[in-house]
Design a protein around this motif. Structure first.
Motif, PDB file in Angstrom:
ATOM      1  N   UNK A   1       7.853 -40.506 -36.454  1.00 24.05           N
ATOM      2  CA  UNK A   1       6.695 -40.456 -35.564  1.00 24.05           C
ATOM      3  C   UNK A   1       6.637 -41.709 -34.686  1.00 24.05           C
ATOM      4  N   UNK A   2       6.910 -42.850 -35.277  1.00 29.88           N
ATOM      5  CA  UNK A   2       6.976 -44.107 -34.527  1.00 29.88           C
ATOM      6  C   UNK A   2       8.030 -44.020 -33.420  1.00 29.88           C
ATOM      7  N   UNK A   3       9.227 -43.509 -33.748  1.00 32.22           N
ATOM      8  CA  UNK A   3      10.287 -43.380 -32.736  1.00 32.22           C
ATOM      9  C   UNK A   3       9.860 -42.446 -31.610  1.00 32.22           C
ATOM     10  N   UNK A   4       9.224 -41.342 -31.967  1.00 32.79           N
ATOM     11  CA  UNK A   4       8.762 -40.395 -30.946  1.00 32.79           C
ATOM     12  C   UNK A   4       7.730 -41.043 -30.030  1.00 32.79           C
ATOM     13  N   UNK A   5       6.796 -41.787 -30.613  1.00 27.99           N
ATOM     14  CA  UNK A   5       5.773 -42.458 -29.805  1.00 27.99           C
ATOM     15  C   UNK A   5       6.412 -43.457 -28.848  1.00 27.99           C
TER      16      UNK A   5
ATOM     17  N   UNK B   1       9.528 -50.373 -42.848  1.00 27.10           N
ATOM     18  CA  UNK B   1      10.400 -49.263 -43.266  1.00 27.10           C
ATOM     19  C   UNK B   1      10.473 -49.217 -44.783  1.00 27.10           C
ATOM     20  N   UNK B   2      10.697 -50.370 -45.404  1.00 29.10           N
ATOM     21  CA  UNK B   2      10.737 -50.439 -46.875  1.00 29.10           C
ATOM     22  C   UNK B   2       9.437 -49.917 -47.474  1.00 29.10           C
ATOM     23  N   UNK B   3       8.317 -50.419 -46.974  1.00 29.92           N
ATOM     24  CA  UNK B   3       7.017 -50.048 -47.538  1.00 29.92           C
ATOM     25  C   UNK B   3       6.700 -48.569 -47.315  1.00 29.92           C
ATOM     26  N   UNK B   4       7.108 -48.018 -46.185  1.00 30.05           N
ATOM     27  CA  UNK B   4       6.887 -46.585 -45.938  1.00 30.05           C
ATOM     28  C   UNK B   4       7.634 -45.755 -46.970  1.00 30.05           C
ATOM     29  N   UNK B   5       8.887 -46.096 -47.230  1.00 29.36           N
ATOM     30  CA  UNK B   5       9.651 -45.364 -48.240  1.00 29.36           C
ATOM     31  C   UNK B   5       9.066 -45.511 -49.632  1.00 29.36           C
ATOM     32  N   UNK B   6       8.601 -46.724 -49.939  1.00 27.06           N
ATOM     33  CA  UNK B   6       8.050 -46.992 -51.271  1.00 27.06           C
ATOM     34  C   UNK B   6       6.713 -46.287 -51.466  1.00 27.06           C
ATOM     35  N   UNK B   7       5.774 -46.493 -50.556  1.00 31.11           N
ATOM     36  CA  UNK B   7       4.426 -45.980 -50.745  1.00 31.11           C
ATOM     37  C   UNK B   7       4.273 -44.497 -50.409  1.00 31.11           C
TER      38      UNK B   7
ATOM     39  N   UNK C   1      -0.770 -36.972 -43.904  1.00 26.94           N
ATOM     40  CA  UNK C   1      -0.681 -37.121 -42.443  1.00 26.94           C
ATOM     41  C   UNK C   1      -1.340 -38.429 -42.009  1.00 26.94           C
ATOM     42  N   UNK C   2      -2.495 -38.724 -42.577  1.00 28.27           N
ATOM     43  CA  UNK C   2      -3.200 -39.967 -42.224  1.00 28.27           C
ATOM     44  C   UNK C   2      -2.384 -41.191 -42.617  1.00 28.27           C
ATOM     45  N   UNK C   3      -1.792 -41.180 -43.816  1.00 30.40           N
ATOM     46  CA  UNK C   3      -0.970 -42.315 -44.249  1.00 30.40           C
ATOM     47  C   UNK C   3       0.277 -42.456 -43.379  1.00 30.40           C
ATOM     48  N   UNK C   4       0.890 -41.332 -43.017  1.00 35.56           N
ATOM     49  CA  UNK C   4       2.078 -41.381 -42.150  1.00 35.56           C
ATOM     50  C   UNK C   4       1.719 -41.954 -40.780  1.00 35.56           C
ATOM     51  N   UNK C   5       0.590 -41.543 -40.236  1.00 36.14           N
ATOM     52  CA  UNK C   5       0.150 -42.075 -38.940  1.00 36.14           C
ATOM     53  C   UNK C   5      -0.145 -43.572 -39.052  1.00 36.14           C
ATOM     54  N   UNK C   6      -0.747 -43.978 -40.157  1.00 35.84           N
ATOM     55  CA  UNK C   6      -1.045 -45.395 -40.372  1.00 35.84           C
ATOM     56  C   UNK C   6       0.242 -46.214 -40.413  1.00 35.84           C
ATOM     57  N   UNK C   7       1.248 -45.722 -41.145  1.00 33.92           N
ATOM     58  CA  UNK C   7       2.509 -46.454 -41.219  1.00 33.92           C
ATOM     59  C   UNK C   7       3.236 -46.448 -39.876  1.00 33.92           C
ATOM     60  N   UNK C   8       3.131 -45.370 -39.114  1.00 32.57           N
ATOM     61  CA  UNK C   8       3.721 -45.351 -37.768  1.00 32.57           C
ATOM     62  C   UNK C   8       3.071 -46.416 -36.893  1.00 32.57           C
ATOM     63  N   UNK C   9       1.754 -46.538 -36.980  1.00 30.59           N
ATOM     64  CA  UNK C   9       1.034 -47.563 -36.213  1.00 30.59           C
ATOM     65  C   UNK C   9       1.401 -48.964 -36.701  1.00 30.59           C
ATOM     66  N   UNK C  10       1.503 -49.134 -38.001  1.00 34.49           N
ATOM     67  CA  UNK C  10       1.894 -50.423 -38.568  1.00 34.49           C
ATOM     68  C   UNK C  10       3.308 -50.792 -38.125  1.00 34.49           C
ATOM     69  N   UNK C  11       4.170 -49.799 -38.051  1.00 37.20           N
ATOM     70  CA  UNK C  11       5.540 -50.021 -37.585  1.00 37.20           C
ATOM     71  C   UNK C  11       5.524 -50.521 -36.141  1.00 37.20           C
TER      72      UNK C  11
ATOM     73  N   UNK D   1       7.491 -38.230 -46.400  1.00 33.20           N
ATOM     74  CA  UNK D   1       6.440 -38.760 -45.538  1.00 33.20           C
ATOM     75  C   UNK D   1       6.801 -40.142 -45.013  1.00 33.20           C
ATOM     76  N   UNK D   2       7.545 -40.935 -45.780  1.00 31.91           N
ATOM     77  CA  UNK D   2       7.994 -42.236 -45.290  1.00 31.91           C
ATOM     78  C   UNK D   2       8.928 -42.081 -44.107  1.00 31.91           C
ATOM     79  N   UNK D   3       9.932 -41.233 -44.247  1.00 32.49           N
ATOM     80  CA  UNK D   3      10.845 -40.974 -43.132  1.00 32.49           C
ATOM     81  C   UNK D   3      10.129 -40.333 -41.961  1.00 32.49           C
TER      82      UNK D   3
END
Length: 192
Positions: A71-75, A53-59, A19-29, A64-66
């Motif tokens: 989450x970014x779109x919802x925000x 987007x690439x890095x979220x899918x990879x890492x 959850x923390x990593x997903x939130x971090x990537x949403x913020x980075x996005x 969780x990447x999707x």
């Protein structure tokens, strides 16, 4: 009288980390949407969002990447100024760049599926051809959604939309793919 206490784990450490990593990537996005450049052959700006987007899918893997990009779109849809150039609300989700925005979670899932070889996130340190292939597949998703969305909103043919909404971005996507490979390889070296 001594009392014995029992602790109960409500949420596992792995879930909290995801959850923390997903939130971090949403913020980075969202932050990457502020890095935009005008495209001389398209009304759509070049942003660094596809790189994220690439890095979220990879890492993070496909789930969780999707999820992080969703989450970014919802925000952004709820009013956070996270879309390209700091825009927010529903207008970007139905405007000329809507196809791109809606493609991002799907592209992150596709990249994650190719890199991780399935739905479960595993080791992202795969061969360079597989890594590049995953991002090319993700780019195809972004271009397909972007072209269709641009054609629909602007009432133009698919060929015209393709040249304006996709082909115009090929050099930028090649740069983002190279940057993502460099980031992943530098992380793999640091992990050794």
């Amino acid at each position: 009288m001594a009392t014995e206490r029992e602790s109960v784990e409500l949420v596992g450490d792995e879930l909290v980390g995801n959850i923390a990593r997903a939130a971090l990537f949403a913020a980075l996005m969202g932050a990457s949407g502020y890095v935009s450049f005008p495209n001389p052959i398209s009304p759509i700006p070049v942003t660094m969002q596809v790189l994220v987007v690439f890095l979220a899918g990879i890492f993070l893997g496909p789930v969780w990447g999707g999820g992080s990009i969703a989450l970014y779109l919802a925000a952004g849809g709820l009013g956070a100024p996270v879309f390209a150039g700091g825009s927010a609300g529903l207008a970007p989700l139905v405007g000329p760049t809507a196809g791109y925005l809606w493609s991002y979670p799907v592209a992150a899932v596709v990249v994650g599926l190719v890199v991780h070889g399935g739905i479960s996130a595993g080791d992202y340190r795969v061969s360079t051809p597989r890594l590049v292939g995953a991002m090319v597949a993700g780019t195809v998703v972004v271009y397909a959604f972007g072209t269709l969305g641009f054609a629909y909103v602007n009432r133009v043919g698919l060929e015209s939309a393709f040249w304006t909404a996709s082909a115009a971005f090929i050099p930028a996507e090649a740069f983002k793919i190279a940057a993502a490979v460099g980031i992943v390889r530098s992380d793999a070296i640091a992990a050794q």
